[in-house]
Design a protein around this motif. Structure first.
Motif, PDB file in Angstrom:
ATOM      1  N   LEU A  22      83.983 -14.278  55.240  1.00  0.00           N
ATOM      2  CA  LEU A  22      82.873 -15.224  55.185  1.00  0.00           C
ATOM      3  C   LEU A  22      83.369 -16.636  54.892  1.00  0.00           C
ATOM      4  N   LYS A  23      84.320 -16.759  53.997  1.00  0.00           N
ATOM      5  CA  LYS A  23      84.901 -18.080  53.713  1.00  0.00           C
ATOM      6  C   LYS A  23      85.494 -18.699  54.980  1.00  0.00           C
ATOM      7  N   GLN A  24      86.217 -17.873  55.745  1.00  0.00           N
ATOM      8  CA  GLN A  24      86.832 -18.371  56.973  1.00  0.00           C
ATOM      9  C   GLN A  24      85.769 -18.754  58.006  1.00  0.00           C
ATOM     10  N   ALA A  25      84.720 -17.963  58.096  1.00  0.00           N
ATOM     11  CA  ALA A  25      83.652 -18.253  59.048  1.00  0.00           C
ATOM     12  C   ALA A  25      82.974 -19.578  58.727  1.00  0.00           C
ATOM     13  N   ARG A  26      82.766 -19.856  57.464  1.00  0.00           N
ATOM     14  CA  ARG A  26      82.133 -21.123  57.085  1.00  0.00           C
ATOM     15  C   ARG A  26      83.052 -22.298  57.404  1.00  0.00           C
ATOM     16  N   LYS A  27      84.345 -22.118  57.207  1.00  0.00           N
ATOM     17  CA  LYS A  27      85.297 -23.171  57.585  1.00  0.00           C
ATOM     18  C   LYS A  27      85.291 -23.377  59.099  1.00  0.00           C
ATOM     19  N   ASP A  28      85.272 -22.268  59.839  1.00  0.00           N
ATOM     20  CA  ASP A  28      85.279 -22.361  61.301  1.00  0.00           C
ATOM     21  C   ASP A  28      84.008 -23.035  61.813  1.00  0.00           C
ATOM     22  N   PHE A  29      82.873 -22.742  61.180  1.00  0.00           N
ATOM     23  CA  PHE A  29      81.619 -23.361  61.600  1.00  0.00           C
ATOM     24  C   PHE A  29      81.643 -24.861  61.310  1.00  0.00           C
ATOM     25  N   ALA A  30      82.134 -25.238  60.144  1.00  0.00           N
ATOM     26  CA  ALA A  30      82.212 -26.657  59.782  1.00  0.00           C
ATOM     27  C   ALA A  30      83.130 -27.427  60.732  1.00  0.00           C
ATOM     28  N   ALA A  31      84.165 -26.736  61.219  1.00  0.00           N
ATOM     29  CA  ALA A  31      85.111 -27.377  62.139  1.00  0.00           C
ATOM     30  C   ALA A  31      84.640 -27.345  63.588  1.00  0.00           C
ATOM     31  N   GLY A  32      83.517 -26.668  63.831  1.00  0.00           N
ATOM     32  CA  GLY A  32      83.001 -26.587  65.192  1.00  0.00           C
ATOM     33  C   GLY A  32      83.644 -25.506  66.034  1.00  0.00           C
ATOM     34  N   ASN A  33      84.346 -24.591  65.409  1.00  0.00           N
ATOM     35  CA  ASN A  33      85.044 -23.543  66.155  1.00  0.00           C
ATOM     36  C   ASN A  33      84.160 -22.331  66.464  1.00  0.00           C
ATOM     37  N   ILE A  34      83.058 -22.159  65.732  1.00  0.00           N
ATOM     38  CA  ILE A  34      82.094 -21.105  66.028  1.00  0.00           C
ATOM     39  C   ILE A  34      80.691 -21.706  65.947  1.00  0.00           C
ATOM     40  N   ASP A  35      79.721 -21.070  66.620  1.00  0.00           N
ATOM     41  CA  ASP A  35      78.356 -21.586  66.571  1.00  0.00           C
ATOM     42  C   ASP A  35      77.576 -20.942  65.422  1.00  0.00           C
ATOM     43  N   HIS A  36      76.340 -21.398  65.229  1.00  0.00           N
ATOM     44  CA  HIS A  36      75.558 -20.932  64.094  1.00  0.00           C
ATOM     45  C   HIS A  36      75.210 -19.451  64.219  1.00  0.00           C
ATOM     46  N   ASP A  37      74.966 -18.985  65.430  1.00  0.00           N
ATOM     47  CA  ASP A  37      74.647 -17.567  65.615  1.00  0.00           C
ATOM     48  C   ASP A  37      75.799 -16.677  65.187  1.00  0.00           C
ATOM     49  N   THR A  38      77.011 -17.093  65.506  1.00  0.00           N
ATOM     50  CA  THR A  38      78.187 -16.324  65.104  1.00  0.00           C
ATOM     51  C   THR A  38      78.327 -16.318  63.586  1.00  0.00           C
ATOM     52  N   LEU A  39      78.113 -17.477  62.963  1.00  0.00           N
ATOM     53  CA  LEU A  39      78.166 -17.553  61.501  1.00  0.00           C
ATOM     54  C   LEU A  39      77.115 -16.636  60.884  1.00  0.00           C
ATOM     55  N   THR A  40      75.905 -16.649  61.430  1.00  0.00           N
ATOM     56  CA  THR A  40      74.826 -15.813  60.894  1.00  0.00           C
ATOM     57  C   THR A  40      75.179 -14.329  61.001  1.00  0.00           C
ATOM     58  N   THR A  41      75.781 -13.940  62.100  1.00  0.00           N
ATOM     59  CA  THR A  41      76.188 -12.544  62.273  1.00  0.00           C
ATOM     60  C   THR A  41      77.189 -12.131  61.201  1.00  0.00           C
ATOM     61  N   ILE A  42      78.140 -12.987  60.922  1.00  0.00           N
ATOM     62  CA  ILE A  42      79.144 -12.691  59.896  1.00  0.00           C
ATOM     63  C   ILE A  42      78.496 -12.664  58.520  1.00  0.00           C
ATOM     64  N   GLU A  43      77.573 -13.601  58.261  1.00  0.00           N
ATOM     65  CA  GLU A  43      76.836 -13.584  56.997  1.00  0.00           C
ATOM     66  C   GLU A  43      76.062 -12.273  56.842  1.00  0.00           C
ATOM     67  N   ASN A  44      75.383 -11.878  57.898  1.00  0.00           N
ATOM     68  CA  ASN A  44      74.591 -10.644  57.840  1.00  0.00           C
ATOM     69  C   ASN A  44      75.452  -9.438  57.500  1.00  0.00           C
ATOM     70  N   GLU A  45      76.588  -9.321  58.155  1.00  0.00           N
ATOM     71  CA  GLU A  45      77.470  -8.174  57.907  1.00  0.00           C
ATOM     72  C   GLU A  45      78.032  -8.216  56.491  1.00  0.00           C
ATOM     73  N   SER A  46      78.350  -9.412  56.014  1.00  0.00           N
ATOM     74  CA  SER A  46      78.874  -9.543  54.649  1.00  0.00           C
ATOM     75  C   SER A  46      77.812  -9.162  53.624  1.00  0.00           C
ATOM     76  N   ILE A  47      76.573  -9.555  53.878  1.00  0.00           N
ATOM     77  CA  ILE A  47      75.487  -9.240  52.952  1.00  0.00           C
ATOM     78  C   ILE A  47      75.173  -7.741  52.982  1.00  0.00           C
TER      79      ILE A  47
END
Length: 374
Positions: A22-47
């Motif tokens: 999740l930490k890496q996904a948030r960094k990747d989203f901030a850098a523009g390397n993944i979109d919000h839907d991808t971040l949400t999917t990773i958040e969902n699985e982590s939760i």
């Protein structure tokens, strides 16, 4: 006042250490390397994984670990209409470290919109994970008093006169926005909501209060304003909704912001705040003694935060039991309970301990609960 729970149940204050993915996904989203839907999917699985671990640990009430937030408080503020996210230029100075410099500032009249505030959708997802299980979801949000403290912070206060003719109009909008938000959570199935509140810590620290600014602050009458904001937001709520509060001295990367006992606020917050249960930090000598607990009015409860979330070493079991017995001199044992003093990650940085250590802490809490309260 809301109706007190029959049982407090085994519950954690709120935040959990973010997993590496999740930490890496948030960094990747901030850098523009993944979109919000991808971040949400990773958040969902982590939760999902976290909730399963909470259930396995025996928790009666579970949170989403605050995994979608950067901060325990600011992300909620930014969800209101009329509040913007800016960089202040300096962070809050904790005892040994300065925080990041994000803040919340007025950009219009404060309003809650259930269709745009992201926390409603976040809670719906958490609720879906607990449906059909023996556990209940707990929603944590910063207290109304905490929003007010952020809005009047330094130069942030200059914005207030642009949008509000009187202070009373501002207070009314904060109370209504919070009341509307709490009812929206209720409509989605929330039956326990926790107001996290660092605002009272400003009145506890002798070093701060010894300064001219501290003396002016202590004598400003602001305690009454904070009390009215919190009580105004939670009045006239459904009887089966439990409102708790966690009074915090700051929790950033294992650092603290304030020291001092609860005495200076006991006559206000313990005696007059209309919550069901107080989660109080008592994990070090910085918190003072238990005497202020005698001011807790009515049948309200206190959850003693005797197990620190700031470091991984386990406490001595007998020392904790002895301290619970000491606290019972001021409040009966049937109105006391046990938890960690705060979350393990009030911000995404997290405290300085491992995931294995955080679960060991919770296991210790549960085992002492069983021994003392059976």
């Amino acid at each position: 006042m809301t109706k007190t729970q029959t049982k407090i149940g085994f519950q954690h204050v709120g935040g959990f250490l973010r997993p590496d993915v999740l930490k890496q996904a948030r960094k990747d989203f901030a850098a523009g390397n993944i979109d919000h839907d991808t971040l949400t999917t990773i958040e969902n699985e982590s939760i999902k994984d976290l909730v399963n671990k909470e259930i396995d640990a025996g928790l009666d009430y579970v949170t989403d670990g605050e995994f979608r937030r950067s901060y325990w408080h600011l992300d909620f503020f930014w969800g209101f209409e009329g509040i913007d996210h800016i960089h202040y230029g300096e962070g809050y100075n904790f005892a040994h470290e300065e925080t990041r410099d994000d803040t919340a500032i007025l950009s219009g009249k404060i309003r809650f919109n259930k269709n745009t505030h992201p926390f409603i959708k976040h809670f719906k997802f958490l609720k879906s994970l607990t449906d059909g299980t023996a556990v209940e979801p707990k929603q944590t949000i910063p207290a109304p008093a905490q929003l007010y403290i952020e809005l009047v912070r330094g130069t942030n206060a200059d914005k207030i006169k642009e949008f509000y003719d009187t202070d009373e109009d501002l207070y009314a909008d904060i109370e209504k926005a919070y009341h509307d938000a709490i009812l929206a959570f209720y409509d989605e199935g929330a039956r326990i909501i926790q107001l996290d509140d660092c605002s009272w810590g400003l009145f506890l620290d002798d070093k701060f209060l010894a300064t001219p600014d501290g003396q002016a602050y202590a004598n400003s009458g602001i305690q009454d304003i904070l009390l009215e904001l919190n009580n105004g937001a939670i009045k006239d709520l459904p009887d089966d909704l439990t409102i708790n509060t966690h009074i915090c001295r700051g929790n950033y990367h294992s650092d603290f912001a304030f020291a001092g006992g609860y005495g200076p606020v006991a006559d206000t917050v313990f005696a007059k705040e209309n919550v069901d249960t107080y989660f109080l930090e008592y994990d070090s000598t910085r918190a003072g003694d238990f005497e202020p607990l005698a001011k807790v009015s009515g049948d309200k409860r206190v959850v003693l935060g005797l197990i620190t979330s700031k470091k991984g070493e386990l406490e001595d079991r007998q020392v904790i039991i002895d301290r619970i017995n000491e606290a019972s001199k001021y409040l009966p044992l049937d109105r006391l309970w046990l938890s960690t003093q705060c979350g393990f990650a009030s911000t995404e940085e997290g405290n300085v301990l491992t995931e294995q250590q955080e679960w060991a802490k919770l296991a210790l809490v549960k085992s002492i609960q069983k021994e003392i309260w059976r």
